[in-house]
Design a protein around this motif. Structure first.
Motif, PDB file in Angstrom:
ATOM      1  N   PHE A  10       0.894  -1.052   0.040  1.00 22.98           N
ATOM      2  CA  PHE A  10       0.105   0.031  -0.081  1.00 22.98           C
ATOM      3  C   PHE A  10       0.877   1.357   0.119  1.00 22.98           C
ATOM      4  O   PHE A  10       1.861   1.279   0.400  1.00 22.98           O
ATOM      5  CB  PHE A  10      -1.000  -0.149   1.180  1.00 22.98           C
ATOM      6  CG  PHE A  10      -1.828  -1.004   1.254  1.00 22.98           C
ATOM      7  CD1 PHE A  10      -3.087  -1.099   0.641  1.00 22.98           C
ATOM      8  CD2 PHE A  10      -1.531  -2.362   2.143  1.00 22.98           C
ATOM      9  CE1 PHE A  10      -3.838  -2.204   0.672  1.00 22.98           C
ATOM     10  CE2 PHE A  10      -2.328  -3.494   2.099  1.00 22.98           C
ATOM     11  CZ  PHE A  10      -3.571  -3.182   1.571  1.00 22.98           C
ATOM     12  N   THR A  11       0.457   2.443  -0.499  1.00 24.59           N
ATOM     13  CA  THR A  11       1.165   3.622  -0.647  1.00 24.59           C
ATOM     14  C   THR A  11       1.144   4.262   0.945  1.00 24.59           C
ATOM     15  O   THR A  11       0.207   3.957   1.565  1.00 24.59           O
ATOM     16  CB  THR A  11       0.525   4.475  -1.672  1.00 24.59           C
ATOM     17  OG1 THR A  11      -0.706   5.035  -1.294  1.00 24.59           O
ATOM     18  CG2 THR A  11       0.613   3.917  -3.165  1.00 24.59           C
ATOM     19  N   MET A  12       2.032   5.170   1.178  1.00 24.58           N
ATOM     20  CA  MET A  12       1.914   5.753   2.406  1.00 24.58           C
ATOM     21  C   MET A  12       0.639   6.421   2.588  1.00 24.58           C
ATOM     22  O   MET A  12       0.061   6.457   3.727  1.00 24.58           O
ATOM     23  CB  MET A  12       3.194   6.542   2.609  1.00 24.58           C
ATOM     24  CG  MET A  12       4.383   5.962   2.603  1.00 24.58           C
ATOM     25  SD  MET A  12       4.661   4.731   4.114  1.00 24.58           S
ATOM     26  CE  MET A  12       4.412   5.900   5.413  1.00 24.58           C
ATOM     27  N   ALA A  13       0.102   7.006   1.304  1.00 27.02           N
ATOM     28  CA  ALA A  13      -1.163   7.787   1.571  1.00 27.02           C
ATOM     29  C   ALA A  13      -2.213   6.868   1.811  1.00 27.02           C
ATOM     30  O   ALA A  13      -3.161   7.093   2.681  1.00 27.02           O
ATOM     31  CB  ALA A  13      -1.421   8.588   0.159  1.00 27.02           C
ATOM     32  N   GLU A  14      -2.297   5.606   1.408  1.00 23.82           N
ATOM     33  CA  GLU A  14      -3.207   4.684   1.503  1.00 23.82           C
ATOM     34  C   GLU A  14      -3.104   4.233   3.143  1.00 23.82           C
ATOM     35  O   GLU A  14      -4.353   4.015   3.571  1.00 23.82           O
ATOM     36  CB  GLU A  14      -3.141   3.545   0.620  1.00 23.82           C
ATOM     37  CG  GLU A  14      -3.412   3.732  -0.798  1.00 23.82           C
ATOM     38  CD  GLU A  14      -3.345   2.715  -1.872  1.00 23.82           C
ATOM     39  OE1 GLU A  14      -3.958   2.467  -2.773  1.00 23.82           O
ATOM     40  OE2 GLU A  14      -2.165   1.953  -1.454  1.00 23.82           O
TER      41      GLU A  14
END
Length: 314
Positions: free
Chosen positions: A247-251
């Motif tokens: 997962f991205t850091m934003a997710e």
């Protein structure tokens, strides 16, 4: 002790100057002090004097900011597999030998080494101790209760606004700065604690560290395109990248904000970059070692490892 500091304009550092803590911002003509009556860079909460009890480092470096909290994610599958394999080799040798035979036969990772199903469904994290961060350059004492001190190279991101039930886009916009994180671990203690059914406790909470500067998110390449490295006693033992996060850091931040209030100054770790802990390379830390780890373009963390001092609280 020298440290690598990012050359990205707008980076923020704190250091001790003539006995006083000074915040500085990197401008075109060099590092400039922030006036005491000016707003804090990145709109982060001010650092209370007692938070600097963990520093300064011998060269005067202080924490670049005081994390309000620390959530540490586990976003790299290859780290999970390799660290699990390393843990088995060290503490469960009979099981490790059996797993090795299975892996050679099937040419697949042993099932018990792979993440559990929930890891693929949502970002997984634990709450660390935000109060025990120290700046780069600080000597690290081996805790009195472990014989297996380890390091973990991670990307850390900081938010500059409140979030609750954030979209991924809102979470991405809230990431104001990045920093290098070293999540120190007592591996022998961690094994016992995880078997309790709860998360890590004394195996993780004794100390973590940050690089010397907060680097602004704007102008950086994608957070999944950063190169990392680790050296022990001058020898490079790992080189890796932030590519391949589940997962991205934003997710991850958006997930953390579900029905939960987040605040400016909270710190989020990516989890260990693949190959960037001692369990994976078969080299844990000992008193007398010098540890260096970093992310290119962001900064580095340097520690001398020292023996525990009775009564030091380590």
């Amino acid at each position: 002790m020298s440290t690598v500091v990012s050359a990205v304009l707008g980076s923020v550092r704190r250091r001790l100057v003539e006995g006083a803590a000074v915040t500085e911002v990197l401008e075109d003509d060099g590092w400039r002090p922030v006036p005491d009556d000016a707003p804090q860079p990145f709109d982060l909460p001010p650092v209370q004097p007692w938070r600097d009890l963990a520093g300064p480092a011998p060269d005067g470096t202080l924490l670049p900011f005081a994390p309000s909290s620390f959530r540490d994610f586990m976003l790299f599958e290859r780290h999970v597999v390799a660290a699990s394999r390393g843990m088995a080799r060290r503490y469960l040798p009979a099981a490790a030998r059996f797993a090795s035979v299975v892996e050679r036969t099937t040419r697949r990772d042993f099932a018990a080494y792979r993440p559990k199903r929930i890891w693929f469904e949502q970002p997984i994290y634990y709450f660390g101790n935000a109060l025990t961060f120290v700046p780069t350059g600080t000597p690290v004492a081996v805790p009195t209760y472990t014989a297996a001190l380890d390091y973990e190279l991670e990307l850390g991101v900081v938010i500059d606004r409140p979030l609750r039930d954030a979209t991924v886009e809102e979470a991405h916009a809230a990431i104001c700065a990045v920093v290098v994180v070293n999540d120190l671990s007592a591996r022998d203690v961690q094994l016992r604690e995880m078997r309790s059914g709860f998360g890590p406790q004394k195996s993780k909470h004794f100390q973590s560290s940050l690089s010397g500067a907060l680097v602004p998110r704007r102008g950086l390449p994608d957070l999944d395109a950063l190169s990392g490295w680790v050296r022990v006693n001058g020898e490079e033992v790992a080189r890796s990248t932030t590519a391949g996060m589940r997962f991205t850091m934003a997710e991850a931040i958006a997930h953390a904000s579900r029905s939960e209030q987040l605040f400016p100054g909270e710190l989020f770790g990516s989890g260990t970059l693949p190959g960037c802990c001692g369990l994976e390379v078969g080299r844990l830390l000992e008193a007398g070692d010098r540890l260096e780890l970093g992310l290119d373009g962001i900064g580095a963390i340097v520690h001398d490892v020292v023996a525990a001092t009775p009564g030091s609280g380590s």
